[in-house]
Design a protein around this motif. Sequence first.
Motif, short mmCIF file in Angstrom:
data_model
loop_
_atom_site.label_atom_id
_atom_site.label_comp_id
_atom_site.label_asym_id
_atom_site.label_seq_id
_atom_site.Cartn_x
_atom_site.Cartn_y
_atom_site.Cartn_z
N GLU A 1 0.84 -1.20 0.00
CA GLU A 1 0.00 0.00 0.00
C GLU A 1 0.88 1.26 0.00
N ARG B 1 2.32 1.60 -3.43
CA ARG B 1 1.27 2.09 -4.34
C ARG B 1 1.15 3.60 -4.25
N ASN C 1 -3.63 0.66 -7.68
CA ASN C 1 -3.65 -0.67 -7.06
C ASN C 1 -2.27 -1.33 -7.25
N THR C 2 -2.13 -2.53 -6.72
CA THR C 2 -0.83 -3.21 -6.77
C THR C 2 -0.39 -3.48 -8.21
N ALA D 1 0.83 -0.41 -9.66
CA ALA D 1 2.11 -0.04 -9.05
C ALA D 1 3.26 -0.81 -9.69
#
Lengths: 241, 215
Positions: free
Chosen positions: A215, A218, A225-226, A229
């Motif tokens: 998080e 990100r 979101n992941t 990212a």
Amino acid sequence: MSEKLQTIVDQLPQAVTEEGLRRLLVKVRKLYDLDNAIYYALSLGGDRAAEEFGAMTYSPDWHARYEEAGYRYTDPTVVAMQSGFAPVEWRHLDWSGQANRRLLAEAAEFGVGNHGYSIPLHGPMGQFAMFNVSKSCTEREWALLIQEISQELLILAHSIHTHSMSSLNIETRLPSKTLSPRERDVLTLISQGVRRAQIAEKLQISENTLRVYLESARNKLGAVNTFHAVAKGVKAGIIRV
Amino acid sequence: MIRFVYGSDLPAFPRLADSMFRDRAAQFRDRRAWDLRIDENGWETDEYDRINPLYCIYELPDGTHGGSGRLAPTTAGCMINDHFSDILGGTIESPLIWESTRFVVSPRISGGMQAARRISTALMLAGIEVGLRYGLTHYIGCYDPPMRRIWRNAGWPAEDIGARGTGRDQIIVGVWEISEQVRQNILDRAPEGLRLGAIPPIVPHAAIPALARAA
């Protein structure tokens, strides 16, 4: 995180002027089924404290009326944003007093919306901005909508603020551009398709600790979101697949 | 009852503030022997009390402090990033992660362990409620080994990231998950006689309606 957020964040790089930002907010309003959205930096802080930057979906007439009446100095939403960091529901604010009641009545006339949600944004040099969304609907509808989108609004508010401050060359506490070694490690393993449970085991951290690193990464990469990212990390050469 | 008060609004709650900072001194310095500064008022405060944190406070019927936790965003100055980046392997920054520190139940309360558990559980449920309201994913903070048991017994275990020091002097940095499941876990283990009441909205004092202010 939803596609709506992705659509809006992807458009951020084009929103470098107030008009560009306004078009982005129109999209926010449409995608999240709101009546209005506004991002407004009331102070750029430091030696540019007197400067402002922002855009809104309200009618220009309402904006003009708001400024003409000097509502910004008494508006309970502005008062509430000045000293806190938690988002605020408009219905929890003090709307008593003649000036506030008039503000409410006039806002209704201009279609602002009877329910609203404001997110404060503060920087270390006194930067102060707010991101508001509002809508005319029942209390029940509003509660359900906010419950559904509060997390995305928080991400959106911070993304718009970070982007605006950096495109204005404002010295503020922006998220660190570089990922920590730990954040780089977890993103790299995610990009290699390693499952979260395995990553946690390999790095000897709990799954919630892993989620905290993801998080934070990100947020630093300005992703939604992941998956996003990882894509941004690869593109920036921060992680190698 | 639960009350949320920003640091800048504490002057409006002198009795609550005075008892909270004295309780922190009694708990953290006197009982747990943390190396902390106590000011001339007998208050335990640090630099993070001066940058407008949000206190989640359990207020006793007599208007004094029954327990509290101190919350701050990780996107501004906070303790874990300033002092524990060696443990974290960098900084943790996200609007979805808040820092929680100085979790304390007043050593003055009567009613023994049960009363203490009711207060700590109420504070945890308030923390979860706030997190779910705003869409936060985690709290992060630092604590010493004896505190682990409090959260574990309540059904909200802190998950250690890493530690500094050994034995009594050990300081741990860890995270708490925020989820509906966690709320349920805490409720399932809640002590008898827990009367939580409504968890109020978080609004700076200047913008709170007079009616709610008087409550």
